[in-house]
Structures are given as structure tokens and as C-alpha cells.
Write a protein that holds these residues in place. Structure first.
Motif, PDB file in Angstrom:
ATOM      1  N   ALA A 128       0.825  -1.212   0.000  1.00 42.38           N
ATOM      2  CA  ALA A 128       0.000   0.000   0.000  1.00 42.38           C
ATOM      3  C   ALA A 128       0.860   1.263   0.000  1.00 42.38           C
ATOM      4  O   ALA A 128       0.519   2.256  -0.650  1.00 42.38           O
ATOM      5  CB  ALA A 128      -0.931   0.000   1.208  1.00 42.38           C
ATOM      6  N   ALA A 129       1.984   1.220   0.687  1.00 45.59           N
ATOM      7  CA  ALA A 129       2.859   2.396   0.743  1.00 45.59           C
ATOM      8  C   ALA A 129       3.709   2.550  -0.508  1.00 45.59           C
ATOM      9  O   ALA A 129       3.980   3.665  -0.950  1.00 45.59           O
ATOM     10  CB  ALA A 129       3.766   2.303   1.978  1.00 45.59           C
ATOM     11  N   LEU A 130       4.151   1.418  -1.096  1.00 45.70           N
ATOM     12  CA  LEU A 130       5.121   1.491  -2.195  1.00 45.70           C
ATOM     13  C   LEU A 130       4.509   1.397  -3.590  1.00 45.70           C
ATOM     14  O   LEU A 130       5.133   1.826  -4.557  1.00 45.70           O
ATOM     15  CB  LEU A 130       6.166   0.393  -2.019  1.00 45.70           C
ATOM     16  N   LEU A 131       3.319   0.841  -3.720  1.00 43.18           N
ATOM     17  CA  LEU A 131       2.712   0.680  -5.047  1.00 43.18           C
ATOM     18  C   LEU A 131       2.491   2.011  -5.762  1.00 43.18           C
ATOM     19  O   LEU A 131       2.793   2.117  -6.954  1.00 43.18           O
ATOM     20  CB  LEU A 131       1.419  -0.130  -4.961  1.00 43.18           C
ATOM     21  N   PRO A 132       1.992   3.046  -5.081  1.00 46.09           N
ATOM     22  CA  PRO A 132       1.853   4.326  -5.801  1.00 46.09           C
ATOM     23  C   PRO A 132       3.180   4.839  -6.357  1.00 46.09           C
ATOM     24  O   PRO A 132       3.213   5.395  -7.457  1.00 46.09           O
ATOM     25  CB  PRO A 132       1.301   5.270  -4.726  1.00 46.09           C
ATOM     26  N   LEU A 133       4.266   4.653  -5.608  1.00 45.11           N
ATOM     27  CA  LEU A 133       5.576   5.082  -6.116  1.00 45.11           C
ATOM     28  C   LEU A 133       6.016   4.239  -7.303  1.00 45.11           C
ATOM     29  O   LEU A 133       6.624   4.738  -8.246  1.00 45.11           O
ATOM     30  CB  LEU A 133       6.623   4.989  -5.010  1.00 45.11           C
ATOM     31  N   ALA A 134       5.723   2.943  -7.261  1.00 49.23           N
ATOM     32  CA  ALA A 134       6.119   2.046  -8.343  1.00 49.23           C
ATOM     33  C   ALA A 134       5.373   2.353  -9.633  1.00 49.23           C
ATOM     34  O   ALA A 134       5.886   2.108 -10.725  1.00 49.23           O
ATOM     35  CB  ALA A 134       5.886   0.599  -7.938  1.00 49.23           C
ATOM     36  N   LEU A 135       4.182   2.880  -9.527  1.00 51.92           N
ATOM     37  CA  LEU A 135       3.388   3.177 -10.716  1.00 51.92           C
ATOM     38  C   LEU A 135       3.733   4.527 -11.342  1.00 51.92           C
ATOM     39  O   LEU A 135       3.316   4.818 -12.450  1.00 51.92           O
ATOM     40  CB  LEU A 135       1.898   3.122 -10.375  1.00 51.92           C
ATOM     41  N   MET A 136       4.505   5.339 -10.628  1.00 54.27           N
ATOM     42  CA  MET A 136       4.922   6.642 -11.162  1.00 54.27           C
ATOM     43  C   MET A 136       6.182   6.499 -12.005  1.00 54.27           C
ATOM     44  O   MET A 136       6.932   5.546 -11.862  1.00 54.27           O
ATOM     45  CB  MET A 136       5.250   7.599 -10.014  1.00 54.27           C
ATOM     46  N   ASP A 137       6.399   7.478 -12.849  1.00 54.98           N
ATOM     47  CA  ASP A 137       7.657   7.580 -13.574  1.00 54.98           C
ATOM     48  C   ASP A 137       8.741   7.990 -12.580  1.00 54.98           C
ATOM     49  O   ASP A 137       8.461   8.685 -11.600  1.00 54.98           O
ATOM     50  CB  ASP A 137       7.518   8.617 -14.684  1.00 54.98           C
TER      51      ASP A 137
END
Length: 166
Positions: free
Chosen positions: A149-158
Motif C-alpha cells: 500500500a505504501a510502495l505501489l503508488p511510487l512504483a506506478l509513477m515515472d
């Protein structure tokens, strides 16, 4: 002085198109010209320029495998740290959904872990790891869910978009 060529000379004569005496020209031709036209040079582009397309693909595959291993091990370590922190700080500790197979049939269960399992006879057990006793089951722990939950948004960004956050 030896009459044999140095390893650097051998490398340059083998892999650079103009030989070692043209090394500065080769570097400026192969590296700085693409930088002026396209400032985005990736890891494997150097292999493509100097060693050819086959080495480019090999370095891409190797780089992908190494980064994947690094990401998986980092996710596991982060989840274990999160589970350990929850085991210390929250009443009831951390929890996990378990999935194991008995004679080919899936069984779903629930288990909890807290830090009290790391203390035996008033002594701290060395190397106590959350949920380690469940060896034959697949686990989805609260630590994994929090990490994703914490890292997925970062992984989906450029990478350019989240470099400040990282």
C-alpha cells in the motif's frame, strides 16, 4: 617496458571502432553526440554502442533479473520489519492469512504473531522472525499489505515524478 600490449590497449583495440589511439574521438562520437540529441541515455545503451545489439539485449535481461531480485528481497525485508514493529507496538501483534495445501486441497487460515513468541524463559531468542514457524504455507501478512500500500503508488509513477519522494 614490456613489448606486450597492456590490457587497456587490448580492450580498446578490440571493442572501440577506431582503436585506442582514437579513444577520445570514439568517446566523443559515441557518447556526447547522442547526449546532445537525446539526453536520456540508459544503462544498456553503452553496451549497444560499444559491443553491439546482442550485448544490449543480454545486459537488458541481466539488469531486469538483478533489479527484480533486488525488489523482491527488499519487499520481503520491508514486510518483515513492518510485521516486527507491529508485533512490538500493537496489542495482539501482526496477523497473516495462510494458504496451504493438504492432499491437493487448499486450506485458508488465520494466524497472529507478537513479540512474546521471541522470549523464552525470560531470554530473548536470537534471530526471531515473524511467522517463521509456518514453513509449509503461503502467507499474506499485514506487513506485506502495508508495504504494498505504501510502495505501489511510487512504483506506478515515472522515476522523474517520484525522485523527490524517494
Amino acid at each position: 617496458p614490456s613489448s606486450r600490449p597492456s590490457p587497456i590497449y587490448s580492450f580498446c583495440s578490440t571493442f572501440l571502432p577506431h582503436g585506442p589511439h582514437m579513444f577520445p574521438h570514439a568517446i566523443s562520437h559515441h557518447i556526447t553526440a547522442p547526449i546532445r540529441s537525446n539526453p536520456k541515455i540508459e544503462y544498456s545503451d553503452v553496451f549497444d554502442e560499444f559491443l553491439g545489439r546482442r550485448w544490449f539485449y543480454f545486459s537488458q535481461i541481466l539488469f531486469f533479473c538483478c533489479i527484480t531480485c533486488l525488489n523482491i528481497s527488499s519487499l520481503v525485508a520491508t514486510a518483515q520489519v513492518a510485521d516486527t514493529m507491529m508485533g512490538h507496538w500493537f496489542p495482539g501483534g501482526s496477523a497473516a492469512v495462510t494458504l496451504n495445501f493438504d492432499r491437493g486441497l487448499p486450506h485458508v487460515g488465520w494466524m497472529r504473531w507478537d513479540f512474546s513468541e521471541c522470549i523464552k524463559d525470560g531470554e530473548l531468542i536470537e534471530g526471531c522472525t515473524p511467522f517463521v514457524e509456518e514453513e509449509e504455507a503461503f502467507l499474506l501478512t499485514v506487513g506485506y499489505v502495508c508495504s504494498v500500500a505504501a510502495l505501489l503508488p511510487l512504483a506506478l509513477m515515472d522515476l522523474k515524478d517520484n525522485s523527490t519522494t524517494q
